[in-house]
Design a protein around this motif. Structure first.
Motif, PDB file in Angstrom:
ATOM      1  N   GLN A 195       0.747  -1.143   0.050  1.00 46.29           N
ATOM      2  CA  GLN A 195      -0.013  -0.077  -0.178  1.00 46.29           C
ATOM      3  C   GLN A 195       0.698   1.210   0.058  1.00 46.29           C
ATOM      4  O   GLN A 195       0.252   2.428  -0.408  1.00 46.29           O
ATOM      5  CB  GLN A 195      -0.832   0.132   1.088  1.00 46.29           C
ATOM      6  N   PHE A 196       1.980   1.343   0.602  1.00 44.03           N
ATOM      7  CA  PHE A 196       2.892   2.598   0.617  1.00 44.03           C
ATOM      8  C   PHE A 196       4.197   2.278   0.130  1.00 44.03           C
ATOM      9  O   PHE A 196       5.193   3.331   0.218  1.00 44.03           O
ATOM     10  CB  PHE A 196       2.891   2.842   2.066  1.00 44.03           C
ATOM     11  N   ASN A 197       4.539   1.407  -0.515  1.00 40.99           N
ATOM     12  CA  ASN A 197       6.058   1.337  -1.045  1.00 40.99           C
ATOM     13  C   ASN A 197       7.078   1.276  -0.065  1.00 40.99           C
ATOM     14  O   ASN A 197       8.141   1.907  -0.328  1.00 40.99           O
ATOM     15  CB  ASN A 197       6.030   1.980  -2.283  1.00 40.99           C
ATOM     16  N   ILE A 198       6.843   0.939   0.911  1.00 41.71           N
ATOM     17  CA  ILE A 198       7.865   1.124   2.106  1.00 41.71           C
ATOM     18  C   ILE A 198       8.556  -0.557   2.229  1.00 41.71           C
ATOM     19  O   ILE A 198       7.862  -1.395   2.483  1.00 41.71           O
ATOM     20  CB  ILE A 198       7.183   1.263   3.596  1.00 41.71           C
ATOM     21  N   ASP A 199       9.916  -0.521   1.964  1.00 42.85           N
ATOM     22  CA  ASP A 199      10.579  -1.843   1.811  1.00 42.85           C
ATOM     23  C   ASP A 199      11.622  -1.952   3.114  1.00 42.85           C
ATOM     24  O   ASP A 199      12.132  -3.119   3.106  1.00 42.85           O
ATOM     25  CB  ASP A 199      11.125  -2.177   0.516  1.00 42.85           C
ATOM     26  N   LEU A 200      11.949  -0.786   3.751  1.00 44.68           N
ATOM     27  CA  LEU A 200      12.679  -0.801   4.869  1.00 44.68           C
ATOM     28  C   LEU A 200      12.246   0.043   5.896  1.00 44.68           C
ATOM     29  O   LEU A 200      11.740   1.195   5.546  1.00 44.68           O
ATOM     30  CB  LEU A 200      14.047  -0.217   4.445  1.00 44.68           C
ATOM     31  N   PHE A 201      12.229  -0.444   6.990  1.00 49.98           N
ATOM     32  CA  PHE A 201      11.525   0.418   8.315  1.00 49.98           C
ATOM     33  C   PHE A 201      12.341   0.202   9.443  1.00 49.98           C
ATOM     34  O   PHE A 201      13.274  -0.851   9.431  1.00 49.98           O
ATOM     35  CB  PHE A 201      10.319   0.196   8.426  1.00 49.98           C
ATOM     36  N   ILE A 202      12.456   1.284  10.455  1.00 49.50           N
ATOM     37  CA  ILE A 202      13.022   1.065  11.618  1.00 49.50           C
ATOM     38  C   ILE A 202      11.982   1.133  12.829  1.00 49.50           C
ATOM     39  O   ILE A 202      10.890   1.632  12.600  1.00 49.50           O
ATOM     40  CB  ILE A 202      14.271   2.251  11.944  1.00 49.50           C
ATOM     41  N   ALA A 203      12.470   0.806  13.980  1.00 51.15           N
ATOM     42  CA  ALA A 203      11.962   1.178  15.479  1.00 51.15           C
ATOM     43  C   ALA A 203      12.981   1.832  16.355  1.00 51.15           C
ATOM     44  O   ALA A 203      14.151   1.311  16.319  1.00 51.15           O
ATOM     45  CB  ALA A 203      11.241  -0.008  15.848  1.00 51.15           C
ATOM     46  N   LEU A 204      12.562   2.898  16.850  1.00 55.86           N
ATOM     47  CA  LEU A 204      13.565   3.645  17.720  1.00 55.86           C
ATOM     48  C   LEU A 204      12.927   3.129  19.216  1.00 55.86           C
ATOM     49  O   LEU A 204      11.830   3.732  19.485  1.00 55.86           O
ATOM     50  CB  LEU A 204      13.585   5.046  17.797  1.00 55.86           C
ATOM     51  N   ILE A 205      13.651   2.593  19.913  1.00 50.73           N
ATOM     52  CA  ILE A 205      13.149   2.014  21.161  1.00 50.73           C
ATOM     53  C   ILE A 205      14.251   2.428  22.417  1.00 50.73           C
ATOM     54  O   ILE A 205      15.310   2.079  22.292  1.00 50.73           O
ATOM     55  CB  ILE A 205      13.206   0.390  21.359  1.00 50.73           C
TER      56      ILE A 205
END
Length: 166
Positions: free
Chosen positions: A120-130
């Motif tokens: 749906q959003f063409n996102i193929d790399l993502f992060i999480a800041l914890i």
């Protein structure tokens, strides 16, 4: 609606959700691992809705989404992507009211969200800041098959940066 699970609906925030936005940004227990001061007036949540959430939707086509619990029809938190210019990456973020903790909702909503990224959003790399010490959020990231790639500073706090490529 963006997506749904057996228990949850993930959808864009609306003006009617401002009271829930205020609550999730004013309850100190919910902000333990969030680098911000609690909101003190609902007008601040209106500003957040208008100047951050709606701006992200317009600029990127995505942003934090309301998580609505089907059983009681309440907005119980948020989950969704947010582009972070500081990292030049999309972050997956999530936060829920304490009465919904330890029920698997965090992972359920996060997995449903990730399932929308590529298609749906063409996102193929993502992060999480914890933030250091947030064991529950790290557990969600690990269940999502995210790996810690570095430690960094964000808004004056030490964070673990988790990442996943789809």
């Amino acid at each position: 609606m963006i997506t749904e699970t057996e228990r949850l609906i993930l959808r864009p925030f609306t003006q009617a959700d401002v009271p829930a936005l205020f609550m999730m940004n004013s309850i100190k227990e919910m902000l333990t691992y969030i680098p911000m001061e609690p909101l003190t007036e609902e007008s601040q949540a209106t500003e957040l809705f208008n100047n951050v959430i709606l701006t992200d939707y317009a600029k990127y086509g995505f942003g934090r989404w309301a998580v609505q619990h089907k059983q009681d029809n309440k907005v119980i938190g948020f989950c969704g992507p947010k582009f972070l210019p500081e990292f030049n990456k999309v972050e997956l973020g999530y936060r829920y009211f304490p009465e919904y903790w330890r029920q698997g909702i965090g992972f359920e909503a996060a997995q449903a969200t990730v399932n929308t990224f590529k298609t749906q959003f063409n996102i193929d790399l993502f992060i999480a800041l914890i933030l250091h010490g947030n064991v529950a959020s790290e557990g969600v990231a690990k269940k999502l098959n995210m790996s810690i790639v570095e430690q960094s500073d964000y808004m004056g706090h030490k964070v673990h940066v988790y990442q996943r490529t789809l």
